[in-house]
Design an enzyme around this catalytic site. Sequence first.
Site, PDB file in Angstrom:
ATOM      1  N   GLY A  58      59.968  38.656  60.330  1.00 58.85           N
ATOM      2  CA  GLY A  58      59.926  40.058  60.721  1.00 58.85           C
ATOM      3  C   GLY A  58      58.551  40.659  60.444  1.00 58.85           C
ATOM      4  O   GLY A  58      57.597  40.306  61.122  1.00 58.85           O
ATOM      5  N   SER A 133      56.982  32.627  59.605  1.00 51.92           N
ATOM      6  CA  SER A 133      56.425  33.816  60.223  1.00 51.92           C
ATOM      7  C   SER A 133      56.082  34.830  59.124  1.00 51.92           C
ATOM      8  O   SER A 133      55.346  34.490  58.204  1.00 51.92           O
ATOM      9  CB  SER A 133      57.399  34.370  61.267  1.00 51.92           C
ATOM     10  OG  SER A 133      56.798  35.316  62.110  1.00 51.92           O
ATOM     11  N   TRP A 134      56.611  36.055  59.179  1.00 45.24           N
ATOM     12  CA  TRP A 134      56.392  36.987  58.071  1.00 45.24           C
ATOM     13  C   TRP A 134      56.883  36.368  56.765  1.00 45.24           C
ATOM     14  O   TRP A 134      56.308  36.622  55.703  1.00 45.24           O
ATOM     15  CB  TRP A 134      57.102  38.303  58.324  1.00 45.24           C
ATOM     16  CG  TRP A 134      57.378  39.081  57.077  1.00 45.24           C
ATOM     17  CD1 TRP A 134      58.593  39.261  56.479  1.00 45.24           C
ATOM     18  CD2 TRP A 134      56.431  39.764  56.244  1.00 45.24           C
ATOM     19  NE1 TRP A 134      58.460  40.013  55.323  1.00 45.24           N
ATOM     20  CE2 TRP A 134      57.133  40.336  55.157  1.00 45.24           C
ATOM     21  CE3 TRP A 134      55.052  39.947  56.315  1.00 45.24           C
ATOM     22  CZ2 TRP A 134      56.520  41.062  54.156  1.00 45.24           C
ATOM     23  CZ3 TRP A 134      54.417  40.674  55.310  1.00 45.24           C
ATOM     24  CH2 TRP A 134      55.149  41.230  54.248  1.00 45.24           C
ATOM     25  N   ASP A 308      52.971  28.122  69.898  1.00 48.06           N
ATOM     26  CA  ASP A 308      53.392  29.384  69.279  1.00 48.06           C
ATOM     27  C   ASP A 308      52.513  30.512  69.811  1.00 48.06           C
ATOM     28  O   ASP A 308      51.297  30.495  69.652  1.00 48.06           O
ATOM     29  CB  ASP A 308      53.250  29.263  67.763  1.00 48.06           C
ATOM     30  CG  ASP A 308      53.866  30.423  67.001  1.00 48.06           C
ATOM     31  OD1 ASP A 308      53.997  31.517  67.574  1.00 48.06           O
ATOM     32  OD2 ASP A 308      54.206  30.230  65.822  1.00 48.06           O
ATOM     33  N   HIS A 340      57.419  29.303  68.546  1.00 51.83           N
ATOM     34  CA  HIS A 340      57.373  29.962  67.243  1.00 51.83           C
ATOM     35  C   HIS A 340      58.649  29.820  66.419  1.00 51.83           C
ATOM     36  O   HIS A 340      58.599  29.605  65.214  1.00 51.83           O
ATOM     37  CB  HIS A 340      57.082  31.452  67.452  1.00 51.83           C
ATOM     38  CG  HIS A 340      57.043  32.254  66.185  1.00 51.83           C
ATOM     39  ND1 HIS A 340      56.042  32.112  65.255  1.00 51.83           N
ATOM     40  CD2 HIS A 340      57.888  33.210  65.696  1.00 51.83           C
ATOM     41  CE1 HIS A 340      56.255  32.943  64.243  1.00 51.83           C
ATOM     42  NE2 HIS A 340      57.364  33.614  64.481  1.00 51.83           N
TER      43      HIS A 340
END
Length: 363
Positions: A58, A133-134, A308, A340
């Site tokens: 996120g 990711s985050w 990605d 991704h």
Amino acid sequence: MDFSRLETSSKIGDGWAYPAVEARKSGWLAVDAEAGHRLYWEEYGPADGEPVMFLHGGPGGACSPEMARFFDPARYRVILFDQRGCGKSEPNVAAAGPAAALAHNTTADLIGDIETLRDALGIAGKMHVFGGSWGSTLAMAYAIAFPHHCASLILRGIFLGAAEDLLYLYQGNAATWHEAPHALTAPGAYIAYPDEWGELLSILTVAERTDVMASYKTIFDTVPANEAERRKQLDAAVAWSLWEGTISNLIPEHAATGKFGDADFALCFAQIEAHYFANNLFIEPGHLLGNTATLASIPVHIVHGRFDQVCPLTQASRLVDALRGAGAKPATYIITNAGHSAMERENALALTAIMDGLPRITA
């Protein structure tokens, strides 16, 4: 013409190594009395298993039970939790509004939450920290603050969050899109996903497209005074959410958008992301790569999709170069033929293989 042999999904589907299992325990944990934040958490696997702290993406992406399937259920004690403001944690942006849910919602707060949750669940020694990711950003920030608590870092889809990274994802050719929507005037994810890019920009006026992130943040920060304004805010949140959710897959799944098309999820996801992006992720510029000596003291395992477009491979390349410069190449560095999402088949298989091959945590 026969198109039946074409791939229709790049997700793992039924290719998981481990079955779906139910959480062994779950609950809410109060982490901030002043702002009223309570984290929802779930625990999978044996109580005496090697602890794995799972950090979702996120920010605002929340967890789902499927995320426990990367891990051998006989070996690992997996902790899933929804970060502040999203999922089942309270207050939630969609239910309580951003004023409540975004209060005391910074990277430092989330790092503190990991420590509070760790203590509450009785994790006294080292643990594996797994984030994509985050989640990779937060994992690195946590490891820099508490390296002695990390047995290993398992990172997917590296997100460093520099200005150039966000411009690639959200700005691209937006300023001139109305004149030449298919002109390659700047780097950006729009190159591979032009139709989806058009949907994201359609919410904004020509003038607003000169700064896409700031314009969306303005919409999200507005307190709706009527139904039209509420609808505009919801439409903007869904557009933001669908943009990232759709392009996370090498093969976009327009007919099955999943949680990204859900109104409540989108409100949380979009507004929390915009909140963090407008504040440089609440991380000092250069903090992550500037502390690679600390990260290099921990075994770092990296999986990144070659294709990605949410977090281009250059971000993993920068991290790997920094680790090597600190004298420690990654313990694992796998570049997959994937996009991704962690649920992309090759990413999921690589992550599972890494977890299966990790040295066991010893007392």
